[in-house]
Design an enzyme around this catalytic site. Structure first.
Site, mmCIF file in Angstrom:
data_model
loop_
_atom_site.group_PDB
_atom_site.id
_atom_site.type_symbol
_atom_site.label_atom_id
_atom_site.label_comp_id
_atom_site.label_asym_id
_atom_site.label_seq_id
_atom_site.Cartn_x
_atom_site.Cartn_y
_atom_site.Cartn_z
ATOM 1 N N ASP A 256 0.856 -1.202 0.000
ATOM 2 C CA ASP A 256 0.000 0.000 0.000
ATOM 3 C C ASP A 256 0.886 1.244 0.000
ATOM 4 O O ASP A 256 0.889 2.043 0.936
ATOM 5 C CB ASP A 256 -0.944 0.002 1.214
ATOM 6 C CG ASP A 256 -0.199 0.045 2.549
ATOM 7 O OD1 ASP A 256 -0.795 0.533 3.542
ATOM 8 O OD2 ASP A 256 0.969 -0.389 2.611
ATOM 9 N N THR B 23 3.001 -6.028 2.666
ATOM 10 C CA THR B 23 3.497 -4.886 3.467
ATOM 11 C C THR B 23 2.384 -3.871 3.722
ATOM 12 O O THR B 23 2.666 -2.701 4.024
ATOM 13 C CB THR B 23 4.677 -4.179 2.750
ATOM 14 O OG1 THR B 23 4.181 -3.634 1.511
ATOM 15 C CG2 THR B 23 5.826 -5.134 2.486
ATOM 16 N N HIS C 227 9.752 -0.074 8.256
ATOM 17 C CA HIS C 227 8.937 -1.261 8.508
ATOM 18 C C HIS C 227 8.982 -2.253 7.324
ATOM 19 O O HIS C 227 9.421 -3.381 7.452
ATOM 20 C CB HIS C 227 7.473 -0.846 8.727
ATOM 21 C CG HIS C 227 7.250 0.186 9.783
ATOM 22 N ND1 HIS C 227 7.416 -0.046 11.135
ATOM 23 C CD2 HIS C 227 6.857 1.485 9.696
ATOM 24 C CE1 HIS C 227 7.139 1.057 11.826
ATOM 25 N NE2 HIS C 227 6.786 1.998 10.977
ATOM 26 N N ASP C 228 8.482 -1.811 6.179
ATOM 27 C CA ASP C 228 8.314 -2.725 5.045
ATOM 28 C C ASP C 228 9.654 -3.179 4.438
ATOM 29 O O ASP C 228 9.796 -4.359 4.092
ATOM 30 C CB ASP C 228 7.439 -2.071 3.974
ATOM 31 C CG ASP C 228 6.059 -1.718 4.514
ATOM 32 O OD1 ASP C 228 5.405 -0.815 3.970
ATOM 33 O OD2 ASP C 228 5.627 -2.344 5.513
ATOM 34 N N PHE D 173 -0.575 -0.793 12.418
ATOM 35 C CA PHE D 173 -1.597 -0.364 11.464
ATOM 36 C C PHE D 173 -2.069 -1.476 10.526
ATOM 37 O O PHE D 173 -3.279 -1.616 10.284
ATOM 38 C CB PHE D 173 -1.082 0.822 10.630
ATOM 39 C CG PHE D 173 -2.036 1.188 9.520
ATOM 40 C CD1 PHE D 173 -1.768 0.833 8.208
ATOM 41 C CD2 PHE D 173 -3.236 1.831 9.813
ATOM 42 C CE1 PHE D 173 -2.666 1.158 7.183
ATOM 43 C CE2 PHE D 173 -4.142 2.147 8.804
ATOM 44 C CZ PHE D 173 -3.857 1.803 7.479
ATOM 45 N N ASN D 174 -1.169 -2.234 9.931
ATOM 46 C CA ASN D 174 -1.579 -3.220 8.921
ATOM 47 C C ASN D 174 -2.586 -4.222 9.477
ATOM 48 O O ASN D 174 -3.535 -4.601 8.801
ATOM 49 C CB ASN D 174 -0.360 -3.973 8.376
ATOM 50 C CG ASN D 174 0.491 -3.106 7.462
ATOM 51 O OD1 ASN D 174 0.013 -2.087 6.954
ATOM 52 N ND2 ASN D 174 1.743 -3.474 7.293
ATOM 53 N N ASN E 159 -2.415 2.820 3.461
ATOM 54 C CA ASN E 159 -1.813 4.150 3.682
ATOM 55 C C ASN E 159 -2.574 5.228 2.937
ATOM 56 O O ASN E 159 -2.505 6.411 3.282
ATOM 57 C CB ASN E 159 -0.359 4.157 3.188
ATOM 58 C CG ASN E 159 0.569 3.450 4.153
ATOM 59 O OD1 ASN E 159 0.407 3.554 5.363
ATOM 60 N ND2 ASN E 159 1.513 2.702 3.617
ATOM 61 N N ASP F 261 6.808 1.235 1.857
ATOM 62 C CA ASP F 261 6.520 0.232 0.815
ATOM 63 C C ASP F 261 7.376 0.510 -0.421
ATOM 64 O O ASP F 261 7.910 -0.407 -1.056
ATOM 65 C CB ASP F 261 5.058 0.298 0.388
ATOM 66 C CG ASP F 261 4.067 0.108 1.519
ATOM 67 O OD1 ASP F 261 3.921 1.044 2.327
ATOM 68 O OD2 ASP F 261 3.463 -0.971 1.603
HETATM 69 O O1 RIB Z 1 2.676 -0.062 10.859
HETATM 70 C C1 RIB Z 1 3.537 0.055 9.751
HETATM 71 C C2 RIB Z 1 2.850 -0.332 8.486
HETATM 72 O O2 RIB Z 1 1.760 0.550 8.239
HETATM 73 C C3 RIB Z 1 3.766 -0.201 7.251
HETATM 74 O O3 RIB Z 1 3.435 -1.190 6.326
HETATM 75 C C4 RIB Z 1 3.427 1.159 6.708
HETATM 76 O O4 RIB Z 1 3.606 1.245 5.288
HETATM 77 C C5 RIB Z 1 1.964 1.274 7.035
HETATM 78 O O5 RIB Z 1 1.264 0.634 5.980
HETATM 79 CA CA CA Z 2 2.838 -0.546 4.045
#
Ligand code: RIB
Ligand code: CA
Length: 309
Positions: free
Chosen positions: A11, A125, A240-241, A167-168, A40, A16
């Protein structure tokens, strides 16, 4: 060593975007396809972002298919880390010259798995909506998935209180539950480790020193991304990703623990939280390997390598 065949479900999203870049640039990976999901930003945005990123990389030959525009069972709550466009603050990105594949991302994922001569590694991701729907709609194709290395989750560790909901998982907890119950080989790369791969002063200096066209784009992406993290949490931008993708290249970047992970879907203050049972206290077998430690320096070495000409 044959490159590892990977499909990224994403996303974009600044982080990403860097995961896509690393997948394209690192010789250890063959990026077979990209699917996009809401998260996102709305799906239309994450999809055009993915197409422009791949155009920038000179990888417009990698097919991109748009997946789900909303979570499986609840309204979309957008992420806030990347701005309304999903790539705010991005330097100039070329207009895409190739259309997205005119097939729904979930069906396209299935088609790529069906035609694959050997199992493929999935790297989600973003929210797990597309992967959850794949599990429901195409159970016969799960054997063509070698493993899932996903960015998601945040876990209790010993006496620490709950870390923030990630979040994901929060965005589509039902999809996450479906994926976790699928029997797939799942590695969860969560906030416990991704919050240790932060872009701070030293990392900006190292990226600036590489001084290639791609390193300059990544520098700009991260400057925007870091500003928001700095404002919200007083820390640098967490990659993160990119870490989830990097773990496919080198699994020794992290240490993992087996656990049975459940998702809280009723809590007021903990809705969307991932709760790990490391000791079969609920009598359930582990369903994931979750990342507990990370070698940050080794990760950044891999990131820098992907930015060099
Ligand atoms: O919490 C981090 C995740 O949430 C990552 O994948 C970032 O791109 C957002 O999508
Ligand atoms: Ca992401």
């Amino acid at each position: 060593m044959k490159p590892i065949k990977v499909i990224i479900d994403c996303d974009p999203g600044h982080d990403d975007a860097i995961a896509l870049l690393m997948a394209h640039r690192l010789p250890e990976i063959e990026l077979v396809a990209v699917t996009t999901v809401c998260g996102n930003a709305p799906l239309a945005r994450t999809t055009i972002n993915a197409r422009r990123i791949m155009e920038l990389l000179g990888a417009s030959d990698v097919p991109i298919a748009a997946g789900c525009a909303s979570p499986l069972a609840r309204p979309l709550v957008l992420g806030t880390a990347d701005g309304p466009s999903g790539l705010d603050g991005s330097p100039y990105l070329p207009e895409p010259t190739v259309e997205a594949v005119p097939v729904h991302g979930v069906d396209f994922l299935a088609a790529k798995l069906r035609e694959a001569e050997e199992p493929i590694v999935l790297v989600p991701t973003g929210p797990l909506t597309n992967i959850g729907m794949l599990v429901l709609k195409y159970p016969e194709l799960l054997s063509k998935i070698e493993k899932v290395v996903l960015m998601g989750g945040a876990f209790y560790r010993r006496s620490e209180i709950i870390t923030p909901t990630e979040f994901n998982i929060f965005c589509d907890p039902e999809a996450a539950e479906i994926v976790l119950a699928s029997g797939l080989d799942i590695t969860m790369v969560g906030l416990d480790v991704t919050m240790h791969v932060l872009v701070e002063e030293d990392e900006f200096a190292a990226i600036e020193k590489i001084d290639t066209p791609l390193s300059r784009v990544v520098f700009d992406w991260l400057k925007f991304y870091e500003k928001l993290h700095r404002g919200q949490m007083g820390i640098g931008g967490a990659l993160h990703d990119p870490l989830a993708l990097a773990v496919v290249v080198d699994p020794t970047l992290i240490e993992t623990r087996e656990a049975h992970v459940s998702i809280d879907r009723t809590g007021t203050h903990t809705f969307g939280a991932t709760v790990a049972d490391y000791f079969k206290l609920n009598g359930l077998e582990p369903n994931v390997k979750l990342a507990s430690q990370v070698n940050s320096a080794k990760f950044f070495e891999m990131l820098y390598r992907s930015l060099e000409d």
